[in-house]
Design an enzyme around this catalytic site. Structure first.
Site, PDB file in Angstrom:
ATOM      1  N   GLN A  70      -3.845   2.980   4.218  1.00 36.98           N
ATOM      2  CA  GLN A  70      -4.564   2.136   3.273  1.00 36.98           C
ATOM      3  C   GLN A  70      -4.627   0.702   3.784  1.00 36.98           C
ATOM      4  OE1 GLN A  70      -2.158   3.041  -0.165  1.00 36.98           O
ATOM      5  NE2 GLN A  70      -3.733   4.416  -0.979  1.00 36.98           N
ATOM      6  N   THR A  81       0.876  -1.163   0.000  1.00 36.70           N
ATOM      7  CA  THR A  81       0.000   0.000   0.000  1.00 36.70           C
ATOM      8  C   THR A  81       0.916   1.216   0.000  1.00 36.70           C
ATOM      9  OG1 THR A  81      -0.133   0.035   2.413  1.00 36.70           O
ATOM     10  CG2 THR A  81      -1.870  -1.156   1.247  1.00 36.70           C
ATOM     11  N   SER A  82       0.433   2.308  -0.565  1.00 40.82           N
ATOM     12  CA  SER A  82       1.260   3.511  -0.659  1.00 40.82           C
ATOM     13  C   SER A  82       1.438   4.196   0.688  1.00 40.82           C
ATOM     14  CB  SER A  82       0.658   4.492  -1.659  1.00 40.82           C
ATOM     15  OG  SER A  82       0.629   3.901  -2.938  1.00 40.82           O
ATOM     16  N   THR A  83       0.421   4.082   1.548  1.00 38.76           N
ATOM     17  CA  THR A  83       0.506   4.684   2.881  1.00 38.76           C
ATOM     18  C   THR A  83       0.040   3.679   3.920  1.00 38.76           C
ATOM     19  OG1 THR A  83      -1.747   5.558   2.861  1.00 38.76           O
ATOM     20  CG2 THR A  83      -0.023   6.969   1.909  1.00 38.76           C
TER      21      THR A  83
END
Length: 167
Positions: free
Chosen positions: A42, A37-39
């Site tokens: 998420q 996940t990008s962050t």
């Protein structure tokens, strides 16, 4: 004889193992999963569910919160070290592996030379086939373009409204 295809006896090449068993000289085939996940905000549950439905054991799924533009990520680096000949790395989508063409191409080419598979589940890419290798190359280019368009959009948005925060 085997009731569960994920866990079984020596004649089942997809049984769950840990890295310590590799040092004993017996090299069974395993499926490794990678989620990104990008962050940290998420939720990777969808990716994990897809990997579980595709026979990846929960203990062999590695989850990470990091930008896809970064070439070096701790969990991805670990997965790359764990892979051995005959293993298959499974990801849900190509952009979960990387958004950079310069990073994606070696991730697809180097394992093939070592007899390691890459299976991108939702995009139907299996690098053990000629068609899968061709599709991997085409989608690698599209993944990089998507990342560049996203970066360009953020730059333009910042120019229009300087109060907008970008990651």
């Amino acid at each position: 004889m085997i009731t569960n295809p994920q866990v079984g006896t020596v004649d089942n090449p997809r049984r769950k193992i840990n890295v310590g068993e590799r040092s004993l000289g017996w090299f069974p085939t395993i499926l490794l999963g990678y989620c990104r996940t990008s962050t940290a905000d998420q939720n990777p549950d969808h990716q994990i569910d897809v990997l579980l439905r595709n026979c990846v054991d929960r203990d062999n799924i590695h989850v990470e919160a990091a930008s896809g533009a970064k070439a070096s990520r701790p969990k991805l680096d670990l997965v790359m070290q764990l892979r051995r000949q005959g293993d298959t790395l499974k990801v849900t989508r190509l952009d979960r592996l990387s958004r950079s063409l310069l990073h994606l191409v070696p991730l697809g080419a180097e394992p093939r030379e070592r007899g390691i598979g890459l299976h991108v589940i939702e995009q139907g890419i299996d690098t053990s086939t000629m068609e899968g290798r061709a599709m991997f190359r085409m989608l690698s280019v599209l993944a990089e373009l998507a990342g560049r368009w996203s970066d360009l959009f953020l730059v333009r948005l910042k120019q229009i409204n300087p109060k907008v925060e970008t990651a």
